[in-house]
Design a protein around this motif. Structure first.
Motif, PDB file in Angstrom:
ATOM      1  N   ALA A 237       0.844  -1.187   0.000  1.00 38.47           N
ATOM      2  CA  ALA A 237       0.000   0.000   0.000  1.00 38.47           C
ATOM      3  C   ALA A 237       0.883   1.241   0.000  1.00 38.47           C
ATOM      4  O   ALA A 237       1.867   1.305   0.736  1.00 38.47           O
ATOM      5  N   SER A 238       0.567   2.214  -0.824  1.00 34.35           N
ATOM      6  CA  SER A 238       1.236   3.519  -0.870  1.00 34.35           C
ATOM      7  C   SER A 238       2.744   3.402  -1.032  1.00 34.35           C
ATOM      8  O   SER A 238       3.498   4.091  -0.361  1.00 34.35           O
ATOM      9  N   GLY A 239       3.199   2.516  -1.890  1.00 31.77           N
ATOM     10  CA  GLY A 239       4.626   2.384  -2.120  1.00 31.77           C
ATOM     11  C   GLY A 239       5.372   1.698  -0.997  1.00 31.77           C
ATOM     12  O   GLY A 239       6.576   1.792  -0.889  1.00 31.77           O
ATOM     13  N   ARG A 240       4.651   1.026  -0.134  1.00 30.82           N
ATOM     14  CA  ARG A 240       5.235   0.343   1.010  1.00 30.82           C
ATOM     15  C   ARG A 240       4.799  -1.117   1.012  1.00 30.82           C
ATOM     16  O   ARG A 240       3.712  -1.457   0.545  1.00 30.82           O
ATOM     17  N   ILE A 241       5.651  -1.974   1.550  1.00 30.89           N
ATOM     18  CA  ILE A 241       5.289  -3.371   1.771  1.00 30.89           C
ATOM     19  C   ILE A 241       5.234  -3.558   3.277  1.00 30.89           C
ATOM     20  O   ILE A 241       6.194  -3.241   3.985  1.00 30.89           O
ATOM     21  N   VAL A 242       4.104  -4.044   3.774  1.00 26.44           N
ATOM     22  CA  VAL A 242       3.935  -4.288   5.203  1.00 26.44           C
ATOM     23  C   VAL A 242       3.949  -5.791   5.416  1.00 26.44           C
ATOM     24  O   VAL A 242       3.103  -6.511   4.887  1.00 26.44           O
ATOM     25  N   VAL A 243       4.927  -6.270   6.182  1.00 27.07           N
ATOM     26  CA  VAL A 243       5.085  -7.696   6.452  1.00 27.07           C
ATOM     27  C   VAL A 243       4.784  -7.926   7.927  1.00 27.07           C
ATOM     28  O   VAL A 243       5.497  -7.420   8.802  1.00 27.07           O
ATOM     29  N   SER A 244       3.710  -8.683   8.212  1.00 28.67           N
ATOM     30  CA  SER A 244       3.351  -9.022   9.582  1.00 28.67           C
ATOM     31  C   SER A 244       3.886 -10.412   9.894  1.00 28.67           C
ATOM     32  O   SER A 244       3.755 -11.325   9.081  1.00 28.67           O
ATOM     33  N   TYR A 245       4.472 -10.574  11.073  1.00 30.77           N
ATOM     34  CA  TYR A 245       5.002 -11.882  11.445  1.00 30.77           C
ATOM     35  C   TYR A 245       4.575 -12.229  12.866  1.00 30.77           C
ATOM     36  O   TYR A 245       4.233 -11.366  13.666  1.00 30.77           O
ATOM     37  N   GLY A 246       4.581 -13.530  13.142  1.00 34.07           N
ATOM     38  CA  GLY A 246       4.211 -14.012  14.462  1.00 34.07           C
ATOM     39  C   GLY A 246       4.165 -15.522  14.472  1.00 34.07           C
ATOM     40  O   GLY A 246       4.611 -16.185  13.529  1.00 34.07           O
ATOM     41  N   THR A 247       3.590 -16.077  15.532  1.00 32.26           N
ATOM     42  CA  THR A 247       3.530 -17.531  15.661  1.00 32.26           C
ATOM     43  C   THR A 247       2.246 -18.096  15.068  1.00 32.26           C
ATOM     44  O   THR A 247       2.155 -19.292  14.830  1.00 32.26           O
ATOM     45  N   GLY A 248       1.239 -17.277  14.855  1.00 30.70           N
ATOM     46  CA  GLY A 248      -0.024 -17.745  14.274  1.00 30.70           C
ATOM     47  C   GLY A 248      -0.837 -16.572  13.770  1.00 30.70           C
ATOM     48  O   GLY A 248      -0.513 -15.412  14.033  1.00 30.70           O
ATOM     49  N   PRO A 249      -1.921 -16.848  13.033  1.00 28.50           N
ATOM     50  CA  PRO A 249      -2.726 -15.765  12.449  1.00 28.50           C
ATOM     51  C   PRO A 249      -3.308 -14.802  13.485  1.00 28.50           C
ATOM     52  O   PRO A 249      -3.529 -13.645  13.198  1.00 28.50           O
TER      53      PRO A 249
END
Length: 117
Positions: free
Chosen positions: A82-94
């Motif tokens: 979004a808006s020229g950015r990549i947002v990567v979410s991480y964790g142990t589960g959804p």
């Protein structure tokens, strides 16, 4: 025996029908106005927070392989652009997000990282 005249109710029926239509029209207009105000407020709140500006790379310039360091046991949950950015979410589960990386699409540089404890 006398015959009683039945009153003519046609005019009254027209008045009731017109008032019913007006009530429905006004209720619909109020609903549309409230919806527009609610969505306008949401979009204004989103536009008030400016995204950090990243350096712009030349078009077609490859940035190579980007290695993100994730905590042990964590995996990438979701990736959004979004808006020229990549947002990567991480964790142990959804439902258990540990942090977020924000990357620049053009250069691949890490613009920021949020961690949740």
């Amino acid at each position: 025996m006398t015959e009683e005249d039945i009153p003519n109710t046609t005019f009254l029926k027209w008045v009731v029908a017109i008032l019913g239509i007006l009530i429905i029209a006004v209720a619909s207009a109020i609903g549309v106005i409230l919806y527009k105000r609610a969505t306008k407020a949401t979009s204004e709140m989103m536009s008030e927070t400016p995204a950090p500006q990243a350096p712009i790379s030349q078009a077609g310039e490859p940035f190579g392989v980007m290695a993100l360091t994730l905590p042990e046991g964590a995996k990438v949950i979701r990736t959004e652009v979004a808006s020229g950015r990549i947002v990567v979410s991480y964790g142990t589960g959804p439902l258990d997000i540990s942090g977020i990386y924000i990357l620049d699409v053009a250069s691949g540089a890490v613009l920021g990282q949020y961690t949740f404890n």
